[in-house]
Design an enzyme around this catalytic site. Sequence first.
Site, PDB file in Angstrom:
ATOM      1  N   ASP A  84       0.843  -1.199   0.000  1.00 25.48           N
ATOM      2  CA  ASP A  84       0.000   0.000   0.000  1.00 25.48           C
ATOM      3  C   ASP A  84       0.882   1.255   0.000  1.00 25.48           C
ATOM      4  OD1 ASP A  84      -2.495   1.246   0.117  1.00 25.48           O
ATOM      5  OD2 ASP A  84      -2.541   1.288   2.314  1.00 25.48           O
ATOM      6  N   ALA A 213     -11.968   4.211   3.624  1.00 30.13           N
ATOM      7  CA  ALA A 213     -13.362   3.769   3.817  1.00 30.13           C
ATOM      8  C   ALA A 213     -13.781   3.705   5.284  1.00 30.13           C
ATOM      9  CB  ALA A 213     -13.574   2.410   3.155  1.00 30.13           C
ATOM     10  N   VAL A 234      -9.330  -0.201   3.907  1.00 31.24           N
ATOM     11  CA  VAL A 234      -9.746   0.060   5.285  1.00 31.24           C
ATOM     12  C   VAL A 234      -8.549  -0.121   6.214  1.00 31.24           C
ATOM     13  CG1 VAL A 234     -11.298  -0.623   7.150  1.00 31.24           C
ATOM     14  CG2 VAL A 234     -12.064  -0.802   4.770  1.00 31.24           C
TER      15      VAL A 234
HETATM   16  P1  13P Z   1      -8.840   4.491   6.412  1.00 31.02           P
HETATM   17  O1  13P Z   1      -7.811   4.504   7.485  1.00 31.02           O
HETATM   18  O2  13P Z   1      -9.672   5.733   6.387  1.00 31.02           O
HETATM   19  O3  13P Z   1      -9.672   3.266   6.443  1.00 31.02           O
HETATM   20  O4  13P Z   1      -8.043   4.469   5.022  1.00 31.02           O
HETATM   21  C1  13P Z   1      -7.269   3.320   4.716  1.00 31.02           C
HETATM   22  C2  13P Z   1      -6.583   3.420   3.411  1.00 31.02           C
HETATM   23  O5  13P Z   1      -7.050   4.070   2.496  1.00 31.02           O
HETATM   24  C3  13P Z   1      -5.324   2.683   3.255  1.00 31.02           C
HETATM   25  O6  13P Z   1      -4.687   2.914   2.040  1.00 31.02           O
END
Ligand code: 13P
Length: 285
Positions: A84, A213, A234
């Site tokens: 990520d 999200a 998330v």
């Molecule tokens: P949140 O922490 O708002 O769920 O976002 C997570 C995210 O987009 C990770 O790349």
Amino acid sequence: MLPYGDRSGADLLAAAREGTAIPGFVAYNLETVQGIVAAAEATGRPVLLQAGSSAFKHAGREALMTLALDAARRSSARIGVHLDHSRELDEIAACVEAGYTSVMVDGSHLPFAENVALTRKAVELAHDAGVWVEAELGALAGDEDVSTDAVAAGGTMTDPEQAAEFVAATRVDALAVAVGNVHGFTAEPVRLDLDRLAAIRDAVPVPLVLHGASGLPEEQLRGALARGVAKVNVNAELRRAYLRAVRDALPGALAGSDAVATWHAGRDAVTAAATRITRQLGPAR
Ligand code: 13P
């Protein structure tokens, strides 16, 4: 488009066709990895286990990569291991080499041409290894690892025309968009710009990714799924579930100096939250 293997992109594309999405859950340590894997097994849905990049600072890259890949391989569930928000080609190359099934290159902080250039390089090296790539255009408000529950909406919205140019220029496989979504919890309920999301969906040929999200009202999530979002990220919601469970378990655990009791409580809370969210995104397969 890549000839995806069964453990990764095929699930993403299938989700896109059906108006459902796969979750991308962020893991930091052993217990969050275990909790997410248990949720995939409980739901029978494909899940992306997002191990790194920011969590590498805490756990160490080799340690977290090994942990996530091993847990995914041993599981009976369909689990892709995804990097990520990476800004570093070296890091992307290391994850591709280790066996990650997908990566996100994040050049959203860069001017357009530089974002294109970075993303193209990531796509080249990942596609050579059969790994699919997510990139981001536009910028979200909020922090990826810390949330005060009071983030204000903001950021830079994704422009549909520019998104089409970006996807064509980079050959990226999935596009993360900024349509009013926010990393972390917000003071006011988030309202997505669903018209903009539909315009982006119409302009680009690849599945869309919705970051941020956590705390998103259910009807907003439904609206996003109906407009080309095939992957939903998330993080904060799992962190909060973990921390609350650890807090509640702590007095009893302290009485017996029982550290394992807190880790189990955290892990089980992550499983429960990830299971609930995964079920919101589509039926079991
Ligand atoms: P949140 O922490 O708002 O769920 O976002 C997570 C995210 O987009 C990770 O790349």
